[in-house]
Design an enzyme around this catalytic site. Structure first.
Site, mmCIF file in Angstrom:
data_model
loop_
_atom_site.group_PDB
_atom_site.id
_atom_site.type_symbol
_atom_site.label_atom_id
_atom_site.label_comp_id
_atom_site.label_asym_id
_atom_site.label_seq_id
_atom_site.Cartn_x
_atom_site.Cartn_y
_atom_site.Cartn_z
ATOM 1 N N ASP A 37 28.431 21.742 36.438
ATOM 2 C CA ASP A 37 29.008 22.881 35.699
ATOM 3 C C ASP A 37 28.384 22.891 34.305
ATOM 4 O OD1 ASP A 37 32.027 24.513 36.103
ATOM 5 O OD2 ASP A 37 31.061 24.550 34.150
ATOM 6 N N LYS A 42 34.309 19.078 32.186
ATOM 7 C CA LYS A 42 35.205 19.493 33.272
ATOM 8 C C LYS A 42 34.673 18.941 34.606
ATOM 9 C CE LYS A 42 38.574 22.329 34.879
ATOM 10 N NZ LYS A 42 38.539 22.296 36.306
ATOM 11 N N TYR A 69 21.164 19.657 37.792
ATOM 12 C CA TYR A 69 20.525 20.321 38.937
ATOM 13 C C TYR A 69 19.561 19.415 39.706
ATOM 14 C CZ TYR A 69 22.680 24.777 37.990
ATOM 15 O OH TYR A 69 23.606 25.773 37.856
ATOM 16 N N ARG A 94 36.764 43.029 42.320
ATOM 17 C CA ARG A 94 35.723 42.004 42.276
ATOM 18 C C ARG A 94 34.383 42.576 41.793
ATOM 19 N NH1 ARG A 94 38.917 41.525 46.709
ATOM 20 N NH2 ARG A 94 39.865 39.500 47.158
ATOM 21 N N ASN A 126 32.146 35.898 43.152
ATOM 22 C CA ASN A 126 32.307 37.333 43.404
ATOM 23 C C ASN A 126 31.508 38.198 42.430
ATOM 24 O OD1 ASN A 126 34.061 37.747 45.637
ATOM 25 N ND2 ASN A 126 35.750 36.877 44.441
ATOM 26 N N PRO A 127 31.172 39.410 42.837
ATOM 27 C CA PRO A 127 31.430 40.018 44.138
ATOM 28 C C PRO A 127 30.492 39.393 45.183
ATOM 29 C CG PRO A 127 30.204 41.535 42.736
ATOM 30 C CD PRO A 127 30.475 40.328 41.908
ATOM 31 N N THR A 149 30.505 33.698 51.789
ATOM 32 C CA THR A 149 31.766 33.455 52.532
ATOM 33 C C THR A 149 32.388 34.769 53.019
ATOM 34 O OG1 THR A 149 32.950 33.375 50.431
ATOM 35 C CG2 THR A 149 32.383 31.260 51.445
ATOM 36 N N ASP A 154 39.420 36.711 54.313
ATOM 37 C CA ASP A 154 40.219 37.903 54.683
ATOM 38 C C ASP A 154 40.634 37.811 56.156
ATOM 39 O OD1 ASP A 154 39.092 40.047 52.294
ATOM 40 O OD2 ASP A 154 37.828 38.391 52.915
ATOM 41 N N ALA A 156 41.106 35.047 57.847
ATOM 42 C CA ALA A 156 42.199 34.055 57.933
ATOM 43 C C ALA A 156 43.525 34.715 57.548
ATOM 44 C CB ALA A 156 41.901 32.873 57.014
ATOM 45 N N ARG A 157 43.483 35.523 56.492
ATOM 46 C CA ARG A 157 44.712 36.208 56.051
ATOM 47 C C ARG A 157 45.196 37.173 57.134
ATOM 48 N NH1 ARG A 157 42.203 37.068 50.002
ATOM 49 N NH2 ARG A 157 43.004 35.127 49.132
ATOM 50 N N ARG A 159 44.688 37.004 60.426
ATOM 51 C CA ARG A 159 45.230 36.246 61.562
ATOM 52 C C ARG A 159 46.602 35.662 61.212
ATOM 53 N NH1 ARG A 159 40.277 32.498 63.406
ATOM 54 N NH2 ARG A 159 41.369 32.367 65.383
ATOM 55 N N HIS A 181 33.887 42.033 51.250
ATOM 56 C CA HIS A 181 35.022 41.198 50.824
ATOM 57 C C HIS A 181 35.611 41.934 49.619
ATOM 58 C CE1 HIS A 181 37.531 37.952 49.496
ATOM 59 N NE2 HIS A 181 36.850 37.764 48.386
HETATM 60 P P1 NAD Z 1 37.025 29.492 36.955
HETATM 61 O O1 NAD Z 1 36.959 30.327 35.725
HETATM 62 O O2 NAD Z 1 38.184 28.591 37.164
HETATM 63 O O3 NAD Z 1 35.708 28.591 37.066
HETATM 64 C C1 NAD Z 1 34.417 29.097 36.898
HETATM 65 C C2 NAD Z 1 33.524 27.932 36.509
HETATM 66 O O4 NAD Z 1 32.149 28.390 36.468
HETATM 67 C C3 NAD Z 1 33.835 27.361 35.095
HETATM 68 O O5 NAD Z 1 34.100 25.961 35.199
HETATM 69 C C4 NAD Z 1 32.567 27.642 34.307
HETATM 70 O O6 NAD Z 1 32.289 26.652 33.318
HETATM 71 C C5 NAD Z 1 31.513 27.671 35.416
HETATM 72 N N1 NAD Z 1 30.265 28.348 35.042
HETATM 73 C C6 NAD Z 1 30.118 29.545 34.420
HETATM 74 N N2 NAD Z 1 28.802 29.811 34.276
HETATM 75 C C7 NAD Z 1 28.116 28.790 34.834
HETATM 76 C C8 NAD Z 1 26.724 28.487 35.002
HETATM 77 N N3 NAD Z 1 25.768 29.318 34.558
HETATM 78 N N4 NAD Z 1 26.388 27.353 35.620
HETATM 79 C C9 NAD Z 1 27.327 26.497 36.071
HETATM 80 N N5 NAD Z 1 28.668 26.710 35.938
HETATM 81 C C10 NAD Z 1 29.039 27.842 35.321
HETATM 82 O O7 NAD Z 1 36.865 30.522 38.177
HETATM 83 P P2 NAD Z 1 37.317 30.250 39.695
HETATM 84 O O8 NAD Z 1 38.721 30.660 39.882
HETATM 85 O O9 NAD Z 1 36.870 28.871 40.069
HETATM 86 O O10 NAD Z 1 36.418 31.351 40.461
HETATM 87 C C11 NAD Z 1 35.009 31.149 40.567
HETATM 88 C C12 NAD Z 1 34.373 32.309 41.331
HETATM 89 O O11 NAD Z 1 34.826 32.304 42.686
HETATM 90 C C13 NAD Z 1 34.748 33.701 40.767
HETATM 91 O O12 NAD Z 1 33.605 34.539 40.777
HETATM 92 C C14 NAD Z 1 35.793 34.201 41.751
HETATM 93 O O13 NAD Z 1 35.886 35.606 41.778
HETATM 94 C C15 NAD Z 1 35.233 33.625 43.044
HETATM 95 N N6 NAD Z 1 36.162 33.564 44.168
HETATM 96 C C16 NAD Z 1 35.661 33.942 45.376
HETATM 97 C C17 NAD Z 1 36.486 33.951 46.485
HETATM 98 C C18 NAD Z 1 35.918 34.431 47.814
HETATM 99 O O14 NAD Z 1 36.658 34.664 48.787
HETATM 100 N N7 NAD Z 1 34.610 34.587 47.922
HETATM 101 C C19 NAD Z 1 37.821 33.521 46.381
HETATM 102 C C20 NAD Z 1 38.290 33.098 45.143
HETATM 103 C C21 NAD Z 1 37.444 33.124 44.032
#
Ligand code: NAD
Length: 314
Positions: A37, A42, A69, A94, A126-127, A149, A154, A156-157, A159, A181
């Site tokens: 991160d 964190k 990385y 999203r 997202n998106p 993903t 969706d 799962a929700r 079902r 999504h």
């Molecule tokens: P969050 O704010 O808790 O965490 C995001 C993390 O990304 C932070 O720790 C931040 O420091 C880190 N970050 C930001 N820029 C970065 C970079 N360039 N390199 C590395 N790390 C970086 O957010 P969250 O609740 O964990 O959500 C994360 C993402 O997942 C969001 O885009 C959210 O919309 C998505 N999400 C997707 C689904 C899905 O079904 N696909 C479901 C839930 C959440």
């Protein structure tokens, strides 16, 4: 036969990244988990907390740590959960996250490519459909190795909701949410069944299809508004996908990928049921859909294409 345990990297140590980390701690197929991160503190804290748990009985002895990385070099799977998200005080669609998260994904993909082009990449941020399309088509990375993903969560929700109406285990409810999504997602009612019995025949009381799809689409926001974020459902969805990949299960899961002419649709990523092997997306399935379902799929594709045209193909 000797089973080789694998290394998995998680990029993004926020609520979703931490949830994914916790879920993958139960995997017997994983030897090493690394979390990365921009907020290194964190990532370090999440990894340390998780690592302590591996000392307990029934917990696989996984080497959990944070890193940079360069750790992607020998990773089998890389899971991207980094980026901006909706919050309870800023509940946005999203797609409103597109601009900011495209920049973050560009940064992440360029960093990954310095070290590997072999790993399977799971896109969660997202998106998710837009970011999957971008990662698959703009970084010279084998697109079959990049999986969004999509509507796995969706579905799962869907079902889960139907299982309560049918009074059966949700895993015995067969059917999908497909497309975006997001708000244009749709249900494959025509194919949804319990033990081969069409859902509308199985149910003693008729249900309103529109109410169910609305509940599916809005349920993520319901979690967000009440809990502050969503992570368990998506973490288990990622876990499901990781198991399918590591065990070469050839499972069929609804995931997001760039379409190559399926239903006459090209150049947009959205969810259809796909066969998942250890090399990623093995086959995109064109399942039977009614004319109404096909038109909903096209509407979803057109909605996503407009966002791609606005933000990416400019
Ligand atoms: P969050 O704010 O808790 O965490 C995001 C993390 O990304 C932070 O720790 C931040 O420091 C880190 N970050 C930001 N820029 C970065 C970079 N360039 N390199 C590395 N790390 C970086 O957010 P969250 O609740 O964990 O959500 C994360 C993402 O997942 C969001 O885009 C959210 O919309 C998505 N999400 C997707 C689904 C899905 O079904 N696909 C479901 C839930 C959440």
């Amino acid at each position: 036969m000797k089973i080789q345990r694998k290394k998995v990297a998680i990029i993004g140590a926020g609520n979703v990244g931490a949830g994914v980390l916790f879920s993958l701690l139960n995997s017997q197929s994983i030897a090493e988990l690394v979390i990365i991160d921009i907020n290194e503190k964190k990532a370090y804290g999440e990894a340390l907390d998780a690592f302590h748990s591996t000392a307990l009985a029934y917990s696989p002895n996984i080497n959990v740590h944070s890193g940079d990385y360069s750790e992607c070099q020998d990773a089998e799977i890389i899971i991207i959960t980094a980026g901006a998200t909706a919050t309870p005080d800023k509940v946005v669609d999203r797609t409103a996250l597109t601009g900011v998260n495209l920049k973050i994904i560009s940064d992440i993909m360029n960093n990954i490519k310095k070290y590997t082009t072999d790993a399977i990449i799971i896109m969660v941020s997202n998106p998710v459909d837009i970011l999957t399309y971008y990662a698959q088509n703009y970084f010279d990375y084998d697109s079959d190795k990049i999986i969004g993903t999509g509507t796995l969560l969706d579905t799962a929700r869907y079902r889960r909701i139907l299982s309560l109406k049918c009074m059966v285990d949700a895993k015995n409810v067969h059917g999908y949410i497909l497309g975006e999504h997001g708000k244009t997602a749709f249900a494959t009612w025509s194919g949804t069944n319990i033990a081969g019995i069409p859902i509308d025949e199985y149910l003693e009381e008729p249900i309103n299809h529109e109410d169910v799809i609305e509940e599916v689409v809005l349920s993520g926001y319901d979690v967000l508004k009440n809990k502050g974020y969503t992570n368990f459902g998506i973490a288990k969805s990622v876990d499901r996908l990781v198991r399918a990949l590591l065990a070469n299960e050839l499972s069929i899961l609804p995931i997001s990928t760039t379409l190559k002419g399926e239903y006459g649709i090209n150049d947009v990523a959205l969810s259809l049921p796909c066969v998942i092997s250890n090399t990623g997306v093995k086959r995109i399935l064109e399942i039977p859909l009614t004319e109404d379902e096909k038109s909903k799929l096209h509407a979803s594709a057109n909605y996503l294409k407009a966002i791609i045209a606005e933000f990416i193909n400019i």
